[in-house]
Structures are given as C-alpha cells and as structure tokens.
Enzyme design. Structure first.
Site, PDB file in Angstrom:
ATOM      1  N   ASP A 104       3.069   0.815   7.690  1.00  0.00           N
ATOM      2  CA  ASP A 104       2.456  -0.407   8.207  1.00  0.00           C
ATOM      3  C   ASP A 104       3.297  -1.645   7.978  1.00  0.00           C
ATOM      4  O   ASP A 104       3.021  -2.697   8.550  1.00  0.00           O
ATOM      5  CB  ASP A 104       1.077  -0.607   7.554  1.00  0.00           C
TER       6      ASP A 104
ATOM      7  N   HIS B   8       1.776   3.642  -1.648  1.00  0.00           N
ATOM      8  CA  HIS B   8       1.097   4.740  -0.967  1.00  0.00           C
ATOM      9  C   HIS B   8       0.602   5.716  -2.013  1.00  0.00           C
ATOM     10  O   HIS B   8       1.261   5.930  -3.021  1.00  0.00           O
ATOM     11  CB  HIS B   8       2.053   5.453   0.000  1.00  0.00           C
TER      12      HIS B   8
HETATM   13  N1  CMC Z   1       1.289  -4.587  -4.290  1.00  0.00           N
HETATM   14  C1  CMC Z   1       1.259  -4.772  -5.638  1.00  0.00           C
HETATM   15  N2  CMC Z   1       0.851  -3.836  -6.515  1.00  0.00           N
HETATM   16  C2  CMC Z   1       0.466  -2.650  -6.017  1.00  0.00           C
HETATM   17  C3  CMC Z   1       0.486  -2.383  -4.634  1.00  0.00           C
HETATM   18  C4  CMC Z   1       0.914  -3.398  -3.748  1.00  0.00           C
HETATM   19  N3  CMC Z   1       0.932  -3.201  -2.448  1.00  0.00           N
HETATM   20  N4  CMC Z   1       0.047  -1.117  -4.418  1.00  0.00           N
HETATM   21  C5  CMC Z   1      -0.232  -0.621  -5.630  1.00  0.00           C
HETATM   22  N5  CMC Z   1       0.022  -1.540  -6.587  1.00  0.00           N
HETATM   23  C6  CMC Z   1      -0.109  -1.337  -8.052  1.00  0.00           C
HETATM   24  C7  CMC Z   1      -1.567  -1.371  -8.458  1.00  0.00           C
HETATM   25  O1  CMC Z   1      -1.966  -2.671  -8.840  1.00  0.00           O
HETATM   26  C8  CMC Z   1      -1.582  -0.393  -9.612  1.00  0.00           C
HETATM   27  O2  CMC Z   1      -1.096  -1.058 -10.738  1.00  0.00           O
HETATM   28  P1  CMC Z   1      -1.644  -0.627 -12.216  1.00  0.00           P
HETATM   29  O3  CMC Z   1      -1.257   0.803 -12.397  1.00  0.00           O
HETATM   30  O4  CMC Z   1      -0.913  -1.555 -13.140  1.00  0.00           O
HETATM   31  O5  CMC Z   1      -3.116  -0.861 -12.200  1.00  0.00           O
HETATM   32  C9  CMC Z   1      -0.549   0.662  -9.215  1.00  0.00           C
HETATM   33  O6  CMC Z   1       0.355  -0.018  -8.318  1.00  0.00           O
HETATM   34  C10 CMC Z   1      -1.145   1.864  -8.489  1.00  0.00           C
HETATM   35  O7  CMC Z   1      -1.976   1.383  -7.431  1.00  0.00           O
HETATM   36  P2  CMC Z   1      -3.335   2.070  -6.986  1.00  0.00           P
HETATM   37  O8  CMC Z   1      -4.134   1.129  -6.170  1.00  0.00           O
HETATM   38  O9  CMC Z   1      -3.975   2.683  -8.195  1.00  0.00           O
HETATM   39  O10 CMC Z   1      -2.729   3.239  -6.101  1.00  0.00           O
HETATM   40  P3  CMC Z   1      -3.498   4.048  -4.983  1.00  0.00           P
HETATM   41  O11 CMC Z   1      -2.729   5.288  -4.779  1.00  0.00           O
HETATM   42  O12 CMC Z   1      -4.944   4.177  -5.329  1.00  0.00           O
HETATM   43  O13 CMC Z   1      -3.417   3.099  -3.694  1.00  0.00           O
HETATM   44  C11 CMC Z   1      -2.679   2.015  -1.744  1.00  0.00           C
HETATM   45  C12 CMC Z   1      -2.526   3.246  -2.653  1.00  0.00           C
HETATM   46  C13 CMC Z   1      -1.930   2.292  -0.421  1.00  0.00           C
HETATM   47  C14 CMC Z   1      -4.157   1.797  -1.409  1.00  0.00           C
HETATM   48  C15 CMC Z   1      -2.085   0.784  -2.458  1.00  0.00           C
HETATM   49  O14 CMC Z   1      -0.715   0.986  -2.709  1.00  0.00           O
HETATM   50  C16 CMC Z   1      -2.302  -0.503  -1.674  1.00  0.00           C
HETATM   51  O15 CMC Z   1      -3.351  -1.135  -1.809  1.00  0.00           O
HETATM   52  N6  CMC Z   1      -1.296  -0.922  -0.817  1.00  0.00           N
HETATM   53  C17 CMC Z   1      -1.464  -2.057   0.028  1.00  0.00           C
HETATM   54  C18 CMC Z   1      -2.264  -1.657   1.251  1.00  0.00           C
HETATM   55  C19 CMC Z   1      -1.458  -0.804   2.204  1.00  0.00           C
HETATM   56  O16 CMC Z   1      -0.304  -1.093   2.507  1.00  0.00           O
HETATM   57  N7  CMC Z   1      -2.103   0.262   2.725  1.00  0.00           N
HETATM   58  C20 CMC Z   1      -1.494   1.125   3.727  1.00  0.00           C
HETATM   59  C21 CMC Z   1      -1.300   2.510   3.242  1.00  0.00           C
HETATM   60  S1  CMC Z   1      -0.245   3.434   4.376  1.00  0.00           S
HETATM   61  C22 CMC Z   1      -1.179   3.627   5.778  1.00  0.00           C
HETATM   62  C23 CMC Z   1      -2.241   4.642   5.618  1.00  0.00           C
HETATM   63  O17 CMC Z   1      -1.902   5.815   5.331  1.00  0.00           O
HETATM   64  O18 CMC Z   1      -3.399   4.308   5.826  1.00  0.00           O
END
Ligand code: CMC
Length: 428
Positions: free
Chosen positions: A363, A305
């Site tokens: 989720d 998140h």
């Molecule tokens: N599985 C594996 N690696 C992950 C995941 C995951 N679910 N989420 C983040 N990472 C890694 C990502 O690869 C990155 O690694 P690095 O720093 O080495 O490049 C690091 O963690 C940070 O990730 P980010 O994408 O830069 O973080 P963000 O804050 O931009 O994204 C997120 C947050 C929710 C989009 C992301 O964690 C994700 O894609 N999760 C899976 C989708 C998901 O469950 N979304 C629902 C969010 S909760 C409901 C809502 O509020 O809408």
C-alpha cells in the site's frame, strides 16, 4: 513416542500432538484433539494459528516471497494478466490459449448489472463512501441470484464465481459515478478487464475515453498483486462466513467489509493521505519521529506487515510501476513519489524500523500509481476489494470443496462474571 510429535504437559499429564507438514513453510502442530482433553489453545489475532490448509497462495515473510499456486509474484506481474491469474487461483494451473479465451469471454459477458440494481444505488446519499456502497450492493446480489444459495451445487458455485469476478468492477465504478452525480457508464465488451474498469470510471455519455495501454497495464498489475494473500483478515472473514454455507455474494460482502478497515485494505488511502500531509521532504524526520513515539498513536501507513518481516515483494513491484506510470505521464518530478522514496530510505536506515523489521508494504506505493491513473483516493480501497475478489472466491470455493468441511467455531477464554442470581429492578 513419535519424535516428530509435539508433547504438551497439562497438570503433569502428557498429551501427544501430531505435526503436519505442508509442501512449503513450517510444519504445524495439529491441536484438533486438545478439546477432548478439556483444554483449548489461546491465540487472539491468530499470531501462531493456521486456520485452514490451502493450496492457493504461499508467503515466506522472512524472505519476502509470494507465490500464487507456486508461481512467483514477480513472474506473474511481468508476464501474466489479471484474468489469467484469476484462472490460476481458481483452477491451480495456468490456462492454455483456448481455456484463456473462454475464461475471458465469460467474464467479459457478465459485467452488466441487473437493471433493478440501479434503484439500490439511488437509495444512497451521494456522498456515501464507495466501500459502504460496495458492501451493500455485493451483498444484495444474493437477492438477484437466489439460486446461488445452493453452495453444495458445483455448477451454481461456478456461475456465482464468474458473476462476482465480472460484476464487482461495475459495482466499484458505479459507486464512484454515483458519488460524482454522474450517469452510470456501461461496461464495454471490446475492452480488457482493467481497460474496461478505467473506461467505466472515466467515460461519460458526452465524452468517450480511450484507455492508455501503459496505464491499463499498471492497473492490471495492481489487480494481480492484490489478487490473493493467503489467510489475511478479509479472506479469513470470507471463509468464516462461508463455513456456514452462507450465500457466496453475502460472503464476499463480508470480506469487503473487513477489508475496509485502515489496518487492512484502507491503508492505501491512509498512506497517500500521510504522504500528502508530509507535503515536503524536509518534514519526513518529524513524521518518522511521531511514528516512533508510542504516545502519538501515529503509525507510518504503508509500513509493516503481520507476515512480511522483509521487503513486501509487492511493494518492490509497485515502486517500479510508479516509475513506469509517472514516466508515461511525464510526471518524473511527482513530489509525493519523491517523498515516498525518501521516506522509505530514511525509515529503512532507522534503528526503530530495523529492530521491528518494518518494511514498506504494497500500500505504500499503490496510492501513488492509482492517483496518477486519475483514481480518487476514496476509491483506493474499492479497487483493492475488486482485485481481491478473485482470491476470495478461490479460497471460498477451495474451502467448500475440501473434504471434511466444518463450520468455523472458535472457542474463547471466558473472563466475565461467574454464575450469579438475577436481582429484580427494585432491589438493585
Ligand atoms: N509505524 C510505526 N510502528 C509500527 C508500524 C508502523 N506502520 N507497524 C507496526 N509498528 C510497531 C508497533 O507499534 C509494535 O511496536 P511494539 O512491539 O513496540 O508495541 C510493533 O511494530 C509490531 O506491531 P503490531 O501492530 O503488533 O504488528 P501487527 O502484525 O499486529 O500489525 C500491521 C501489522 C500491518 C497492522 C501494522 O504494521 C500497521 O498498523 N501498519 C500500518 C497500516 C498498514 O500499512 N496496513 C497495511 C497492511 S498491508 C495490506 C494488507 O495486507 O491489508
């Protein structure tokens, strides 16, 4: 020099920027005057930018806290119901008994859709995704209630707020019925908000449906948990669209569109699909390894998140709700729930997830509950949109009511070509 001010030095010239304190959480540096010094801040994705001030929802991502108007989400999920929470989000205080009765009554009596809207549904392909239908029908409501475009009129805003809260469940349920080739089921005023939604989904003209109170309560809790989440992508979209004083139905349609994406509201659908794909506890390690491998392009859906760097408090409540619903239905051995519990345990002990502070989000478990309620996967995001409508409306109204309103107009870092002269087509 005020010691609380931040000082920025550009080309050797110091610029003092005031800090602003909220009632909770970190202070922010007020950069609004930077433009007059000929520079802007650069923060794509709003990693460090507060886009507005708001008194509705507070999240402490480090500690895993979520408050609506100061009330912890755990207390609301246990003791309140989703319409009371909507009232709280809109008005800032919990209603007394008479206010609650009046609020419930108003929502209950606005659930029917204008009959002409049936023709809109019928224009879609039968296999249209419910979110595609919802975006369109919610937006189209602006055409049915043209007076709602006067957003400076508080009374008109109030009417639109009730219409949206009351009618969006009917739109969501009918988008499913249309998918199934079934006749639309009309809302029932004798039922509560969550019960009525279950009824509209599951009843048919040939077969009545009596909502199970435990299951209706679980759905109500899903509505509470998803009702608001401060300045997330869809809420910011609603605020952005509304900042031009656009029609409220159009603004909520914009928020619905944003929520649809798999990184936001679409994650519950993807999380359940992932659990189904894993299929067996023995394959969890393989999926965890894939999620850690950057070249795979795969992520553990329902994990991570932007704000929570600790357990998402909603995920813990959802996990408990899973137990209650599966027990009620006699599905103690639900294989997907077992996979989810084990996957959570393995991931939380894994260095990759520990280092990146990736925890299950809401989720991760909500799909299991929704599936147990007999709700098809294609409806999961639609239910998220339905639930978030209460918060979107509260945030939209707060934005319009806040003095000193400004249209949202971000700046950019331009990286395109510099000025060049047009060349005629024959000379290119
Ligand atoms: N599985 C594996 N690696 C992950 C995941 C995951 N679910 N989420 C983040 N990472 C890694 C990502 O690869 C990155 O690694 P690095 O720093 O080495 O490049 C690091 O963690 C940070 O990730 P980010 O994408 O830069 O973080 P963000 O804050 O931009 O994204 C997120 C947050 C929710 C989009 C992301 O964690 C994700 O894609 N999760 C899976 C989708 C998901 O469950 N979304 C629902 C969010 S909760 C409901 C809502 O509020 O809408």
């Amino acid at each position: 020099m005020n010691p609380r001010n931040a000082t920025l030095s550009i080309d050797g010239k110091p610029i003092e920027l005031p800090t602003l304190d909220g009632s909770l959480g970190p202070a922010v540096v007020d950069t609004r005057t930077l433009g007059s010094h000929g520079c802007y801040t650069y923060d794509p994705g709003f990693l460090s930018t507060a886009s507005c001030s708001s008194g509705i929802t507070y999240i402490d991502g480090e500690q895993g806290l979520l408050y609506y108007r100061g009330y912890p989400i755990e207390q609301l999920a246990e003791k309140s119901d989703c319409l009371e929470v909507a009232y709280l989000l809109w008005h800032g205080e919990l209603p007394d008994a008479a206010q609650k009765r009046a609020f419930d009554q108003l929502v209950t009596h606005h659930t029917m859709l204008h009959d002409q809207m049936l023709s809109l549904f019928k224009g879609f392909r039968r296999d249209a995704h419910p979110m595609a239908v919802m975006v369109s029908i919610i937006g189209a409501m602006a055409a049915f209630y043209p007076e709602s475009s006067d957003v400076t009129d508080a009374q008109q805003r109030g009417i639109s707020m009730f219409r949206l809260l009351a009618k969006v469940p009917t739109v969501a349920a009918w988008s499913y019925k249309y998918n199934q080739g079934m006749p639309f089921t009309y809302p029932q005023n004798r039922l509560g908000y969550a019960e009525n939604f279950l009824y509209m989904l599951h009843a048919t003209p040939c077969e009545d449906y009596v909502p199970n109170p435990t299951l209706a309560r679980a759905l109500d809790r899903i509505f509470i948990l998803h009702a608001d989440h401060e300045q997330n992508a869809s809420t910011s979209t609603v605020r952005m669209a509304g900042s031009s004083y656009a029609n409220p139905f159009a603004c909520i349609a914009a928020g619905t569109a944003c929520l649809w994406g798999p990184l936001h509201g679409g994650a519950n659908e993807s999380a359940l699909a992932m659990l189904e794909e894993i299929g067996d506890i023995s394959r969890i390690g393989e999926f965890v390894n894939r999620a850690k491998d950057k070249t795979s392009g795969f992520r553990l859906m329902g994990f991570g998140h932007r704000v929570y760097k600790n357990m998402d408090p909603r995920a813990a409540i959802m996990r408990q709700t899973c137990h209650e619903v599966l027990d009620e239905l006699g599905l103690h051995d639900d294989p997907l729930f077992k996979i989810a519990l084990k996957l959570e345990k393995i991931a939380l002990e894994d260095d990759y997830f520990i280092e990146k502070r990736l925890y299950p989000n809401v989720d991760f478990y909500s799909g299991i509950v929704l599936r147990a309620l007999g709700i098809p996967t294609s409806m999961f995001t639609a239910i998220f949109a339905l639930a978030r409508t209460a918060g979107w409306i509260a945030q939209w109204n707060e934005m319009i009511e806040t003095p000193g309103h400004k249209i949202a107009r971000p700046r950019q870092l331009y990286t395109g070509p510099q000025r060049r002269e047009f060349v005629g087509i024959g000379e290119r």
